[in-house]
Design a protein around this motif. Sequence first.
Motif, PDB file in Angstrom:
ATOM      1  N   ILE A  35      10.940  61.467  16.722  1.00 20.55           N
ATOM      2  CA  ILE A  35      11.059  60.404  17.098  1.00 20.55           C
ATOM      3  C   ILE A  35      10.027  60.033  18.123  1.00 20.55           C
ATOM      4  CG2 ILE A  35      12.719  59.051  18.757  1.00 20.55           C
ATOM      5  CD1 ILE A  35      15.014  60.323  17.381  1.00 20.55           C
ATOM      6  N   ARG A  36       9.745  61.259  19.149  1.00 15.75           N
ATOM      7  CA  ARG A  36       8.719  60.937  19.935  1.00 15.75           C
ATOM      8  C   ARG A  36       7.284  60.722  19.363  1.00 15.75           C
ATOM      9  NH1 ARG A  36      11.139  65.557  23.990  1.00 15.75           N
ATOM     10  NH2 ARG A  36      12.405  64.222  25.041  1.00 15.75           N
ATOM     11  N   THR A  37       7.062  61.350  18.283  1.00 19.71           N
ATOM     12  CA  THR A  37       5.611  61.073  17.567  1.00 19.71           C
ATOM     13  C   THR A  37       5.499  60.113  16.545  1.00 19.71           C
ATOM     14  OG1 THR A  37       6.217  62.994  15.852  1.00 19.71           O
ATOM     15  CG2 THR A  37       5.088  63.687  18.158  1.00 19.71           C
ATOM     16  N   ALA A  38       6.726  59.298  16.341  1.00 17.04           N
ATOM     17  CA  ALA A  38       6.514  58.129  15.199  1.00 17.04           C
ATOM     18  C   ALA A  38       5.669  57.281  15.521  1.00 17.04           C
ATOM     19  CB  ALA A  38       8.133  57.800  15.235  1.00 17.04           C
ATOM     20  N   LEU A  45      13.515  54.961  13.866  1.00 16.52           N
ATOM     21  CA  LEU A  45      14.986  54.463  13.738  1.00 16.52           C
ATOM     22  C   LEU A  45      15.631  55.050  12.428  1.00 16.52           C
ATOM     23  CD1 LEU A  45      14.625  50.501  14.509  1.00 16.52           C
ATOM     24  CD2 LEU A  45      15.963  52.049  15.712  1.00 16.52           C
ATOM     25  N   LYS A  46      14.961  55.541  11.700  1.00 18.92           N
ATOM     26  CA  LYS A  46      15.268  56.380  10.404  1.00 18.92           C
ATOM     27  C   LYS A  46      15.744  57.587  10.933  1.00 18.92           C
ATOM     28  CE  LYS A  46      12.503  54.261   6.810  1.00 18.92           C
ATOM     29  NZ  LYS A  46      11.577  54.493   5.749  1.00 18.92           N
ATOM     30  N   GLU A  47      15.277  58.233  12.049  1.00 22.61           N
ATOM     31  CA  GLU A  47      15.600  59.594  12.435  1.00 22.61           C
ATOM     32  C   GLU A  47      16.738  59.523  13.254  1.00 22.61           C
ATOM     33  OE1 GLU A  47      15.588  63.649  12.629  1.00 22.61           O
ATOM     34  OE2 GLU A  47      14.339  62.401  11.013  1.00 22.61           O
ATOM     35  N   LEU A  48      17.025  58.457  13.922  1.00 21.16           N
ATOM     36  CA  LEU A  48      18.038  58.279  15.239  1.00 21.16           C
ATOM     37  C   LEU A  48      19.197  58.663  14.748  1.00 21.16           C
ATOM     38  CD1 LEU A  48      17.951  57.474  18.003  1.00 21.16           C
ATOM     39  CD2 LEU A  48      18.589  55.398  17.565  1.00 21.16           C
ATOM     40  N   PRO A  49      19.810  58.231  13.423  1.00 23.24           N
ATOM     41  CA  PRO A  49      21.257  58.985  13.180  1.00 23.24           C
ATOM     42  C   PRO A  49      21.325  60.262  13.101  1.00 23.24           C
ATOM     43  CG  PRO A  49      20.478  56.638  11.846  1.00 23.24           C
ATOM     44  CD  PRO A  49      19.304  57.160  12.611  1.00 23.24           C
ATOM     45  N   GLN A  54      23.677  65.294  14.964  1.00 21.81           N
ATOM     46  CA  GLN A  54      23.378  66.861  15.586  1.00 21.81           C
ATOM     47  C   GLN A  54      23.780  66.985  17.027  1.00 21.81           C
ATOM     48  OE1 GLN A  54      19.245  67.284  14.861  1.00 21.81           O
ATOM     49  NE2 GLN A  54      19.433  67.661  12.725  1.00 21.81           N
ATOM     50  N   LEU A  55      23.414  65.888  17.872  1.00 28.72           N
ATOM     51  CA  LEU A  55      23.854  66.081  19.265  1.00 28.72           C
ATOM     52  C   LEU A  55      25.410  65.880  19.335  1.00 28.72           C
ATOM     53  CD1 LEU A  55      21.372  63.625  21.184  1.00 28.72           C
ATOM     54  CD2 LEU A  55      21.635  65.938  21.347  1.00 28.72           C
ATOM     55  N   ASP A  56      26.027  65.006  18.490  1.00 21.34           N
ATOM     56  CA  ASP A  56      27.468  65.099  18.591  1.00 21.34           C
ATOM     57  C   ASP A  56      28.215  66.247  18.036  1.00 21.34           C
ATOM     58  OD1 ASP A  56      27.477  62.400  19.497  1.00 21.34           O
ATOM     59  OD2 ASP A  56      27.599  61.374  17.555  1.00 21.34           O
ATOM     60  N   LYS A  57      27.625  66.872  16.955  1.00 24.40           N
ATOM     61  CA  LYS A  57      28.382  68.227  16.556  1.00 24.40           C
ATOM     62  C   LYS A  57      27.968  69.212  17.566  1.00 24.40           C
ATOM     63  CE  LYS A  57      27.374  66.966  11.746  1.00 24.40           C
ATOM     64  NZ  LYS A  57      26.424  67.250  10.445  1.00 24.40           N
ATOM     65  N   ALA A  78      16.188  59.289  24.003  1.00 24.84           N
ATOM     66  CA  ALA A  78      15.816  58.574  22.511  1.00 24.84           C
ATOM     67  C   ALA A  78      15.653  57.302  22.356  1.00 24.84           C
ATOM     68  CB  ALA A  78      16.568  59.407  21.567  1.00 24.84           C
ATOM     69  N   ALA A  79      16.830  56.818  22.880  1.00 17.62           N
ATOM     70  CA  ALA A  79      16.887  55.057  22.753  1.00 17.62           C
ATOM     71  C   ALA A  79      15.607  54.356  23.603  1.00 17.62           C
ATOM     72  CB  ALA A  79      18.099  54.529  23.205  1.00 17.62           C
ATOM     73  N   LYS A  80      15.542  55.063  24.711  1.00 17.42           N
ATOM     74  CA  LYS A  80      14.245  54.427  25.686  1.00 17.42           C
ATOM     75  C   LYS A  80      13.102  54.781  24.970  1.00 17.42           C
ATOM     76  CE  LYS A  80      13.035  54.928  30.667  1.00 17.42           C
ATOM     77  NZ  LYS A  80      13.223  55.601  31.578  1.00 17.42           N
TER      78      LYS A  80
END
Length: 86
Positions: A35-38, A45-49, A54-57, A78-80
């Motif tokens: 995400i940071r290097t996109a 946005l493709k990597e965000l879900p 992974q964070l939720d799990k 990540a959203a920022k």
Amino acid sequence: MPQHKSCKKRLIQAEKANAQNRSARSAIRTSLKAIRTAATKEEALKELPNLFSQLDKAAAKHRAGFCANRAANYKAKAAKVINSLA
């Protein structure tokens, strides 16, 4: 090496937990890096879900030191990053 049966079991359990924690932490870090290097917002946005999943799990299973608040902080960061992309 432990001599007691219960100590041997705890050693095996600890090794298994360490491997799971390491795997979860590595996957989260890899996803964050993507995400940071996109280059574009669409790539991020493709990597965000994937990252959110992974964070939720990890938070649900208390893996890799993630609790609900820490996972929420990572999601916000990540959203920022995504919002800063034009």
